[in-house]
Scaffold this active site. Structure first.
Site, PDB file in Angstrom:
ATOM      1  N   ILE A 102       0.945  -1.168  -0.226  1.00 11.94           N
ATOM      2  CA  ILE A 102      -0.048   0.045   0.069  1.00 11.94           C
ATOM      3  C   ILE A 102       0.981   1.303   0.032  1.00 11.94           C
ATOM      4  O   ILE A 102       2.133   1.180   0.522  1.00 11.94           O
ATOM      5  CB  ILE A 102      -1.065  -0.074   1.167  1.00 11.94           C
ATOM      6  CG1 ILE A 102      -2.168   0.993   1.134  1.00 11.94           C
ATOM      7  CG2 ILE A 102      -0.191   0.085   2.591  1.00 11.94           C
ATOM      8  CD1 ILE A 102      -3.002   0.950   2.002  1.00 11.94           C
ATOM      9  N   CYS A 103       0.304   2.110  -0.474  1.00 11.03           N
ATOM     10  CA  CYS A 103       0.808   3.623  -0.292  1.00 11.03           C
ATOM     11  C   CYS A 103       2.236   3.672  -1.491  1.00 11.03           C
ATOM     12  O   CYS A 103       1.961   3.421  -2.711  1.00 11.03           O
ATOM     13  CB  CYS A 103       1.357   4.128   0.790  1.00 11.03           C
ATOM     14  SG  CYS A 103       1.651   5.715   1.027  1.00 11.03           S
ATOM     15  N   ALA A 104       3.381   4.043  -1.009  1.00 11.44           N
ATOM     16  CA  ALA A 104       4.598   4.002  -1.835  1.00 11.44           C
ATOM     17  C   ALA A 104       4.939   2.348  -1.866  1.00 11.44           C
ATOM     18  O   ALA A 104       6.051   2.207  -3.015  1.00 11.44           O
ATOM     19  CB  ALA A 104       5.514   4.851  -1.430  1.00 11.44           C
ATOM     20  N   GLY A 149      -2.518  -0.856  -2.702  1.00 15.14           N
ATOM     21  CA  GLY A 149      -3.775   0.014  -2.321  1.00 15.14           C
ATOM     22  C   GLY A 149      -2.931   1.424  -2.475  1.00 15.14           C
ATOM     23  O   GLY A 149      -1.719   1.757  -2.319  1.00 15.14           O
TER      24      GLY A 149
END
Length: 182
Positions: A102-104, A149
């Site tokens: 998720i994210c980076a 995500g």
């Protein structure tokens, strides 16, 4: 019962990590949080310290059904630089086991060629690190054995998606209702 190995690197996004862990545990999935740093206590990107269940172990990771990478900075950079994690990611991918980030952190999956020909999402500004993927802006994207995500706001949704895969849709819906998620 399915088991997920959660890689907690110093500088991780704390809520992304813990929201997914919480959702999985509520659904009866076994979770092992593993410190990727120098001790069991891992301090995240917002100076919140969380105690991991164990220290990183290639053997413990290999015994799991899924691998989850929370984002955050410098957590994602710390995951990227962890050579043994890179080997585990490649092995999971080759064997078709579940990889989630998720994210980076989807950029770590990109680095190890796990996104080739897949749709994926990430935190804005990291799209060029999704090597081989078709970037989409959805909050959570599942393509084959990879779940990505976009960021913290979608951590619960990612946890629920993982629960659908690792348990079943009924369990995911039950947990969703219990936590009052729309």
């Amino acid at each position: 019962m399915s088991k997920v190995y959660v890689c907690m690197a110093p500088g991780m996004e704390e809520v992304e990590c813990l929201a997914v862990v919480d959702i999985l545990k509520r659904g009866g999935v076994e979770v092992e949080t593993a410190s990727m740093g120098g001790g069991l206590e891992v301090t995240g990107s917002h100076d919140i310290t969380v105690k991991a269940d164990s220290m990183w172990s290639s053997e413990a990771c290999d015994a799991c059904d899924a691998l989850f990478l929370p984002g955050g900075m410098p957590g994602t950079a710390n995951l990227t630089e962890h050579a043994e994690l890179g080997e585990a990611i490649q092995k999971f991918h080759k064997e078709g086991r579940l990889l989630a980030a998720i994210c980076a952190a989807p950029s770590v999956l990109g680095k190890y060629c796990c996104l080739e020909g897949k749709k994926a999402t990430c935190y804005p500004g990291w799209e060029d690190k999704l090597l081989g993927a078709e970037h989409v802006e959805d909050g959570v994207v599942r393509d084959g054995n990879v779940v990505t995500g976009r960021g913290l706001g979608f951590a619960i949704d990612e946890g629920l998606e993982l629960l659908k895969i690792l348990a079943d849709e009924e369990t995911s819906e039950r947990v969703k209702k219990e936590i009052q998620h729309p």
